[in-house]
Design a protein around this motif. Structure first.
Motif, PDB file in Angstrom:
ATOM      1  N   HIS A  81      -7.409   7.127   1.745  1.00 36.28           N
ATOM      2  CA  HIS A  81      -8.276   6.363   2.652  1.00 36.28           C
ATOM      3  C   HIS A  81      -8.609   7.189   3.908  1.00 36.28           C
ATOM      4  O   HIS A  81      -9.760   7.273   4.321  1.00 36.28           O
ATOM      5  CB  HIS A  81      -7.580   5.065   3.049  1.00 36.28           C
ATOM      6  CG  HIS A  81      -8.372   4.218   3.996  1.00 36.28           C
ATOM      7  ND1 HIS A  81      -8.641   4.576   5.284  1.00 36.28           N
ATOM      8  CD2 HIS A  81      -8.955   3.006   3.825  1.00 36.28           C
ATOM      9  CE1 HIS A  81      -9.351   3.651   5.889  1.00 36.28           C
ATOM     10  NE2 HIS A  81      -9.558   2.678   5.004  1.00 36.28           N
ATOM     11  N   ASN A  82      -7.582   7.824   4.517  1.00 37.11           N
ATOM     12  CA  ASN A  82      -7.795   8.600   5.736  1.00 37.11           C
ATOM     13  C   ASN A  82      -8.608   9.863   5.482  1.00 37.11           C
ATOM     14  O   ASN A  82      -9.458  10.235   6.299  1.00 37.11           O
ATOM     15  CB  ASN A  82      -6.460   8.966   6.387  1.00 37.11           C
ATOM     16  CG  ASN A  82      -5.801   7.776   7.040  1.00 37.11           C
ATOM     17  OD1 ASN A  82      -6.441   6.760   7.291  1.00 37.11           O
ATOM     18  ND2 ASN A  82      -4.501   7.881   7.290  1.00 37.11           N
ATOM     19  N   LEU A  83      -8.363  10.535   4.382  1.00 40.97           N
ATOM     20  CA  LEU A  83      -9.097  11.761   4.088  1.00 40.97           C
ATOM     21  C   LEU A  83     -10.543  11.488   3.698  1.00 40.97           C
ATOM     22  O   LEU A  83     -11.415  12.323   3.913  1.00 40.97           O
ATOM     23  CB  LEU A  83      -8.384  12.545   2.978  1.00 40.97           C
ATOM     24  CG  LEU A  83      -7.036  13.152   3.379  1.00 40.97           C
ATOM     25  CD1 LEU A  83      -6.363  13.773   2.157  1.00 40.97           C
ATOM     26  CD2 LEU A  83      -7.229  14.179   4.474  1.00 40.97           C
ATOM     27  N   GLY A  84     -10.816  10.335   3.196  1.00 43.01           N
ATOM     28  CA  GLY A  84     -12.173  10.000   2.785  1.00 43.01           C
ATOM     29  C   GLY A  84     -13.105   9.667   3.938  1.00 43.01           C
ATOM     30  O   GLY A  84     -14.325   9.692   3.790  1.00 43.01           O
ATOM     31  N   MET A 102       0.847  -1.174   0.000  1.00 47.94           N
ATOM     32  CA  MET A 102       0.000   0.000   0.000  1.00 47.94           C
ATOM     33  C   MET A 102       0.893   1.239   0.000  1.00 47.94           C
ATOM     34  O   MET A 102       1.801   1.350   0.809  1.00 47.94           O
ATOM     35  CB  MET A 102      -0.889  -0.026   1.246  1.00 47.94           C
ATOM     36  CG  MET A 102      -2.032   0.925   1.181  1.00 47.94           C
ATOM     37  SD  MET A 102      -3.064   0.771   2.653  1.00 47.94           S
ATOM     38  CE  MET A 102      -4.578   0.312   1.919  1.00 47.94           C
ATOM     39  N   SER A 103       0.651   2.159  -0.892  1.00 44.27           N
ATOM     40  CA  SER A 103       1.487   3.344  -1.001  1.00 44.27           C
ATOM     41  C   SER A 103       0.983   4.438  -0.054  1.00 44.27           C
ATOM     42  O   SER A 103      -0.128   4.383   0.458  1.00 44.27           O
ATOM     43  CB  SER A 103       1.496   3.849  -2.434  1.00 44.27           C
ATOM     44  OG  SER A 103       0.247   4.417  -2.737  1.00 44.27           O
ATOM     45  N   ILE A 104       1.796   5.436   0.142  1.00 42.53           N
ATOM     46  CA  ILE A 104       1.448   6.548   1.018  1.00 42.53           C
ATOM     47  C   ILE A 104       0.236   7.300   0.486  1.00 42.53           C
ATOM     48  O   ILE A 104      -0.595   7.778   1.251  1.00 42.53           O
ATOM     49  CB  ILE A 104       2.666   7.483   1.226  1.00 42.53           C
ATOM     50  CG1 ILE A 104       2.370   8.549   2.287  1.00 42.53           C
ATOM     51  CG2 ILE A 104       3.032   8.181  -0.059  1.00 42.53           C
ATOM     52  CD1 ILE A 104       2.335   8.020   3.654  1.00 42.53           C
ATOM     53  N   PHE A 105       0.086   7.360  -0.858  1.00 37.77           N
ATOM     54  CA  PHE A 105      -1.046   8.079  -1.438  1.00 37.77           C
ATOM     55  C   PHE A 105      -2.357   7.340  -1.200  1.00 37.77           C
ATOM     56  O   PHE A 105      -3.390   7.966  -0.967  1.00 37.77           O
ATOM     57  CB  PHE A 105      -0.805   8.321  -2.940  1.00 37.77           C
ATOM     58  CG  PHE A 105       0.336   9.269  -3.183  1.00 37.77           C
ATOM     59  CD1 PHE A 105       0.254  10.599  -2.801  1.00 37.77           C
ATOM     60  CD2 PHE A 105       1.503   8.820  -3.776  1.00 37.77           C
ATOM     61  CE1 PHE A 105       1.299  11.457  -3.005  1.00 37.77           C
ATOM     62  CE2 PHE A 105       2.563   9.680  -3.992  1.00 37.77           C
ATOM     63  CZ  PHE A 105       2.464  11.008  -3.598  1.00 37.77           C
ATOM     64  N   SER A 106      -2.334   6.031  -1.246  1.00 43.33           N
ATOM     65  CA  SER A 106      -3.567   5.282  -0.979  1.00 43.33           C
ATOM     66  C   SER A 106      -3.951   5.392   0.500  1.00 43.33           C
ATOM     67  O   SER A 106      -5.134   5.461   0.845  1.00 43.33           O
ATOM     68  CB  SER A 106      -3.416   3.827  -1.389  1.00 43.33           C
ATOM     69  OG  SER A 106      -2.381   3.207  -0.671  1.00 43.33           O
ATOM     70  N   ILE A 107      -2.969   5.453   1.398  1.00 39.82           N
ATOM     71  CA  ILE A 107      -3.266   5.644   2.825  1.00 39.82           C
ATOM     72  C   ILE A 107      -3.854   7.027   3.056  1.00 39.82           C
ATOM     73  O   ILE A 107      -4.846   7.181   3.778  1.00 39.82           O
ATOM     74  CB  ILE A 107      -1.987   5.441   3.672  1.00 39.82           C
ATOM     75  CG1 ILE A 107      -1.528   3.988   3.607  1.00 39.82           C
ATOM     76  CG2 ILE A 107      -2.224   5.844   5.120  1.00 39.82           C
ATOM     77  CD1 ILE A 107      -0.174   3.741   4.238  1.00 39.82           C
ATOM     78  N   LEU A 108      -3.294   8.050   2.452  1.00 39.72           N
ATOM     79  CA  LEU A 108      -3.826   9.410   2.587  1.00 39.72           C
ATOM     80  C   LEU A 108      -5.241   9.500   2.023  1.00 39.72           C
ATOM     81  O   LEU A 108      -6.128  10.109   2.635  1.00 39.72           O
ATOM     82  CB  LEU A 108      -2.918  10.413   1.865  1.00 39.72           C
ATOM     83  CG  LEU A 108      -1.653  10.820   2.606  1.00 39.72           C
ATOM     84  CD1 LEU A 108      -0.770  11.661   1.701  1.00 39.72           C
ATOM     85  CD2 LEU A 108      -2.020  11.590   3.854  1.00 39.72           C
TER      86      LEU A 108
END
Length: 172
Positions: free
Chosen positions: A9-12, A1-7
């Protein structure tokens, strides 16, 4: 999982911070704020002794009463003071302190009035009637007298009773 997918996910999912009126669920045995009944307090200071954060303090500089002070903002809600109170003068029923900027609302004081010893007249706090019944067994005229005496006069009265029992050979 990349940092962009984590961001993403968290922002959503939006904010996870609770508001002050949206309290988290708490376990049933949570103890909460301490309440004191000054009519049951004897000023023994057990509560102050077992309170490790020093949320309970006594001030005996007054001439008419002993002051019991409780600072809820220092309390860790462990319940030791309630457990070690010999007269059940302290209680807690799970009420949480209010969240806010006014710290003075978290400080409580009660006055435990002094009475005169019926034997010597010194200022003291009598043993409550419920506690006397628990400590002395059945309540008689003698126990009612003992509860209204200072600790020194109670000690003297008990010594005289033992001495008289030895002299007369009677059992109490």
């Amino acid at each position: 999982m990349s940092i962009f997918s984590i961001l993403r996910h968290n922002l959503g999912h939006g904010s996870r911070t609770r508001k002050p009126d949206d309290l988290p669920p708490r376990a049933a045995p949570f103890r909460g704020l301490i309440e004191q009944d000054p009519t049951l307090c004897t000023g023994c200071r057990n509560c102050s002794y077992v309170c490790s954060p020093k949320a309970i303090q006594f001030d005996d500089t007054g001439e008419l009463a002993l002051e019991w002070a409780y600072a809820a903002d220092q309390c860790c809600f462990c319940g030791l003071c309630v457990m070690y109170c010999p007269t059940q003068a302290l209680s807690n029923n799970g009420v949480l302190p209010q969240v806010g900027h006014d710290q003075s609302a978290l400080h409580f004081t009660n006055e435990v009035p002094y009475h005169s010893c019926i034997s010597c007249g010194t200022q003291m706090i009598p043993i409550p009637a419920q506690a006397a019944a628990k400590f002395f067994g059945e309540v008689t005229e003698n126990t009612e007298e003992l509860r209204l005496m200072c600790h020194e006069c109670r000690r003297r009265a008990a010594s005289e009773k033992i001495r008289d029992a030895f002299i007369t050979g009677e059992k109490s």
